[in-house]
Motif scaffolding. Structure first.
Motif, mmCIF file in Angstrom:
data_model
loop_
_atom_site.group_PDB
_atom_site.id
_atom_site.type_symbol
_atom_site.label_atom_id
_atom_site.label_comp_id
_atom_site.label_asym_id
_atom_site.label_seq_id
_atom_site.Cartn_x
_atom_site.Cartn_y
_atom_site.Cartn_z
ATOM 1 N N ALA A 1 0.584 -1.254 0.051
ATOM 2 C CA ALA A 1 0.067 -0.051 0.101
ATOM 3 C C ALA A 1 0.772 1.174 -0.041
ATOM 4 C CB ALA A 1 -0.959 0.085 1.314
ATOM 5 N N LYS A 2 2.054 1.177 0.652
ATOM 6 C CA LYS A 2 2.968 2.417 0.789
ATOM 7 C C LYS A 2 3.481 2.884 -0.554
ATOM 8 C CE LYS A 2 5.763 2.344 4.020
ATOM 9 N NZ LYS A 2 7.109 1.699 4.890
ATOM 10 N N GLN A 3 3.662 1.816 -1.558
ATOM 11 C CA GLN A 3 4.071 1.854 -2.614
ATOM 12 C C GLN A 3 3.418 2.561 -3.669
ATOM 13 O OE1 GLN A 3 5.222 -2.162 -4.468
ATOM 14 N NE2 GLN A 3 6.646 -2.234 -2.718
ATOM 15 N N ALA A 4 1.979 2.329 -3.311
ATOM 16 C CA ALA A 4 0.950 3.022 -4.136
ATOM 17 C C ALA A 4 0.534 4.281 -3.527
ATOM 18 C CB ALA A 4 -0.215 2.138 -4.227
ATOM 19 N N ASN A 5 0.776 4.459 -2.162
ATOM 20 C CA ASN A 5 0.413 5.824 -1.338
ATOM 21 C C ASN A 5 1.314 6.147 -0.646
ATOM 22 O OD1 ASN A 5 -2.715 5.604 -1.964
ATOM 23 N ND2 ASN A 5 -1.844 3.500 -1.299
ATOM 24 N N PRO A 6 2.531 6.820 -1.177
ATOM 25 C CA PRO A 6 3.687 7.104 -0.587
ATOM 26 C C PRO A 6 3.444 8.100 0.560
ATOM 27 C CG PRO A 6 4.037 7.942 -2.530
ATOM 28 C CD PRO A 6 2.841 6.979 -2.749
ATOM 29 N N ASP A 7 2.694 8.998 0.467
ATOM 30 C CA ASP A 7 2.235 10.053 1.287
ATOM 31 C C ASP A 7 1.333 9.940 2.383
ATOM 32 O OD1 ASP A 7 4.081 11.718 0.093
ATOM 33 O OD2 ASP A 7 2.759 12.265 -1.515
ATOM 34 N N ASP A 8 0.671 8.441 2.254
ATOM 35 C CA ASP A 8 -0.396 8.272 3.256
ATOM 36 C C ASP A 8 0.171 7.965 4.773
ATOM 37 O OD1 ASP A 8 -2.556 7.375 4.951
ATOM 38 O OD2 ASP A 8 -3.289 6.369 2.768
ATOM 39 N N VAL A 9 -0.166 9.044 5.550
ATOM 40 C CA VAL A 9 0.725 8.837 6.752
ATOM 41 C C VAL A 9 0.039 7.776 7.865
ATOM 42 C CG1 VAL A 9 0.611 10.199 9.069
ATOM 43 C CG2 VAL A 9 1.355 11.210 6.922
ATOM 44 N N ASN A 10 -1.430 7.569 7.362
ATOM 45 C CA ASN A 10 -2.250 6.492 8.250
ATOM 46 C C ASN A 10 -1.453 5.114 8.044
ATOM 47 O OD1 ASN A 10 -4.100 8.164 9.361
ATOM 48 N ND2 ASN A 10 -5.334 8.397 7.362
ATOM 49 N N LEU A 11 -0.986 4.930 6.763
ATOM 50 C CA LEU A 11 -0.348 3.686 6.420
ATOM 51 C C LEU A 11 0.972 3.269 7.562
ATOM 52 C CD1 LEU A 11 -0.480 3.459 2.811
ATOM 53 C CD2 LEU A 11 -1.730 1.987 4.293
ATOM 54 N N LEU A 12 1.643 4.767 7.633
ATOM 55 C CA LEU A 12 2.931 4.588 8.535
ATOM 56 C C LEU A 12 2.349 4.489 10.104
ATOM 57 C CD1 LEU A 12 5.067 7.459 6.940
ATOM 58 C CD2 LEU A 12 5.407 5.077 6.823
ATOM 59 N N ILE A 13 1.652 5.158 10.367
ATOM 60 C CA ILE A 13 0.972 4.823 11.741
ATOM 61 C C ILE A 13 0.464 3.390 12.028
ATOM 62 C CG2 ILE A 13 -0.955 5.713 13.501
ATOM 63 C CD1 ILE A 13 -0.976 8.426 11.855
ATOM 64 N N ASN A 14 -0.446 2.792 11.050
ATOM 65 C CA ASN A 14 -0.563 1.334 11.232
ATOM 66 C C ASN A 14 0.760 0.398 11.305
ATOM 67 O OD1 ASN A 14 -3.394 1.691 11.462
ATOM 68 N ND2 ASN A 14 -3.601 2.096 9.276
ATOM 69 N N GLU A 15 1.477 0.732 10.331
ATOM 70 C CA GLU A 15 2.719 0.101 10.433
ATOM 71 C C GLU A 15 3.425 0.127 11.772
ATOM 72 O OE1 GLU A 15 6.667 -0.581 7.331
ATOM 73 O OE2 GLU A 15 5.726 1.262 7.629
ATOM 74 N N ALA A 16 3.649 1.329 12.197
ATOM 75 C CA ALA A 16 4.259 1.696 13.617
ATOM 76 C C ALA A 16 3.630 0.983 14.652
ATOM 77 C CB ALA A 16 4.283 2.999 13.633
ATOM 78 N N ASN A 17 2.285 0.992 14.531
ATOM 79 C CA ASN A 17 1.566 0.160 15.831
ATOM 80 C C ASN A 17 1.752 -0.913 15.676
ATOM 81 O OD1 ASN A 17 0.344 2.456 16.906
ATOM 82 N ND2 ASN A 17 -1.750 2.453 15.404
ATOM 83 N N ILE A 18 1.754 -1.931 14.443
ATOM 84 C CA ILE A 18 2.339 -3.368 14.510
ATOM 85 C C ILE A 18 3.627 -3.565 15.020
ATOM 86 C CG2 ILE A 18 2.822 -5.233 12.916
ATOM 87 C CD1 ILE A 18 0.665 -4.031 10.965
ATOM 88 N N TYR A 19 4.637 -2.580 14.605
ATOM 89 C CA TYR A 19 5.870 -2.974 15.393
ATOM 90 C C TYR A 19 5.717 -2.613 16.944
ATOM 91 C CZ TYR A 19 8.225 -3.460 10.976
ATOM 92 O OH TYR A 19 8.522 -4.171 9.741
ATOM 93 N N PHE A 20 4.824 -1.666 17.461
ATOM 94 C CA PHE A 20 4.761 -1.417 18.845
ATOM 95 C C PHE A 20 4.373 -2.725 19.544
ATOM 96 C CE2 PHE A 20 2.429 -0.097 22.481
ATOM 97 C CZ PHE A 20 3.505 0.808 23.220
ATOM 98 N N GLU A 21 3.145 -3.148 18.814
ATOM 99 C CA GLU A 21 2.674 -4.448 19.317
ATOM 100 C C GLU A 21 3.541 -5.837 19.497
ATOM 101 O OE1 GLU A 21 -1.098 -5.582 17.193
ATOM 102 O OE2 GLU A 21 -1.911 -3.557 17.753
ATOM 103 N N MET A 22 4.478 -5.806 18.557
ATOM 104 C CA MET A 22 5.512 -6.684 18.594
ATOM 105 C C MET A 22 6.676 -6.627 19.499
ATOM 106 S SD MET A 22 5.518 -6.995 14.250
ATOM 107 C CE MET A 22 6.929 -8.262 14.145
#
Length: 410
Positions: free
Chosen positions: A241-262
């Motif tokens: 999704a980031k490749q298609a939407n490089p400026d979508d901050v919500n994707l980064l937040i969701n990615e960050a949250n996954i790493y936080f849970e890990m």
């Protein structure tokens, strides 16, 4: 003798075929009279004999069986699916009945969706997709409806199929403004629109392109995997999704949250910093980074983050509490040093120095909450309670009593 057997067999086949034709005619007659219960019974009995029918008779049977099971749109989902299964086997004459089923189901699906019966809407849109697989929009609306129904497993199935098909939902729309109503009307083709414009009923012809739904689909796949706890699949979907939407901050937040849970706080922090670079005025991002700095005992950096939050959102009580707590924690750390000192003259001087510094930090903790209180008409009890505790620790009894009165007055 062999000749007699062949003649007998041919006679048997002829009689059997005649009987089948008679039954198919009976099926068609029952359908014509809207006697669908009888028609379904006949269709069920004939189903095991279809392989022995000739092609023309098969066509007649499948069309009549489809109509029997569909019962003018009053059928159950199970019977509707049987109707679709049969009509898809019909060539020429079946096209009209396919359109009837499709249009009828479209009305039902829209009504279900409008009345928030999302699961029924999803099932109906999915049946429409079975009728007309080329209309991939139906599969998209199936997924959207399942999301509304909170049926994420089914939604994921539809989204994954859309992703596999390479569906984007992009369309070219031919529009013009209706002179009488002032509304923008859409036309099936450029030539149709141009006819209306030339006739004078419409003006301002435009060709519009709808946005691609590909990024939304990929994002929702990732979010569903997050919801299901399948972190590796979620991360893979987010990367796509980031490749298609490089400026979508919500994707980064969701990615960050996954790493936080890990439990990977470093990765969590670095991704949030990347997100902050894209949206420097996003208070929530600064707050989350501040919390991580606090957890890592990076007090100064934490304060900078919480101060930034309060500059962007002055009513964020959590940021004010955390900023105040950062001073308290630093002050409490000094108490440990004070208690470890001896009785020498040098230790006494050091004790007084640390005591003064601790009081100054507690003063700053209190002032942070006082400033918040002054800047906001609505102050949570949690803020007042912490302020009272600080005043008590500083020995400012009157101020503590005044705050306590505010708490009791709430």
């Amino acid at each position: 003798m062999k000749k007699q057997v062949i003649i007998a067999l041919a006679l048997f086949v002829s009689v059997f075929t005649f009987a089948q034709k008679k039954e198919v005619k009976a099926l068609e007659k029952a359908v014509k009279k809207d006697n669908f219960a009888e028609a379904k019974t006949i269709a069920t009995q004939l189903d095991s004999q279809v392989s022995a029918m000739d092609d023309d008779l098969k066509e007649d049977y499948y069309l009549a069986a489809a109509k029997a099971y569909y019962a003018n749109g009053t059928s159950t989902n199970a019977d509707t699916n049987k109707a679709i299964e049969n009509i898809l086997k019909v060539e020429g004459e079946g096209a009209e009945f396919k359109r009837i089923i499709e249009n009828d189901l479209l009305t039902k699906a829209n009504n279900f969706y409008s009345s928030k019966k999302f699961n029924k809407a999803a099932e109906t849109f999915n049946m429409m997709y079975q009728v007309n697989p080329e209309a991939q929009d139906y599969l998209y609306y199936t997924a959207v409806s399942y999301i509304g129904a909170q049926n994420f497993d089914k939604a994921l199935e539809s989204y994954l199929e859309l992703d596999k098909l390479g569906y984007t939902g992009e369309k070219t729309m031919f529009v013009a403004t209706n002179k009488e109503t002032g509304q923008v009307d859409s036309f099936n083709s450029k030539s149709e629109r141009d006819i209306y414009v030339k006739s004078g009923t419409h003006t301002d012809p435009e060709t519009q392109n709808t946005e691609s739904r590909a990024s939304e689909i990929t994002k929702n796949i990732a979010l569903i995997y997050i919801n299901k706890g399948e972190k590796d699949k979620a991360l893979a979907a987010i990367e796509k999704a980031k490749q298609a939407n490089p400026d979508d901050v919500n994707l980064l937040i969701n990615e960050a949250n996954i790493y936080f849970e890990m439990g990977d706080e470093k990765k969590f922090q670095s991704i949030l910093q990347e997100a902050i670079q894209k949206e420097p005025n996003n208070a929530d991002l600064h707050y989350n980074v501040g919390v991580i700095y606090m957890n890592n005992k990076e007090i100064e950096k934490a304060r900078q983050s919480f101060e930034k939050v309060l500059s962007l959102k002055p009513a964020n009580a959590d940021a004010a509490l955390n900023l105040s707590t950062s001073y308290l924690e630093e002050g409490n750390a000094l108490v440990e040093q004070m208690n470890s000192l001896g009785n020498s003259r040098a230790d006494d001087l050091k004790y007084e120095e640390l005591k003064k510094k601790k009081s100054s930090l507690f003063d700053q903790a209190a002032q942070t909450l006082v400033d918040f209180k002054n800047n906001n008409t609505s102050v949570p009890t949690s803020v007042l309670q912490q302020l009272k505790n600080i005043y008590n620790a500083l020995g400012e009894v009157e101020k503590a009593k005044a705050i306590n009165a505010e708490i009791e007055g709430k």
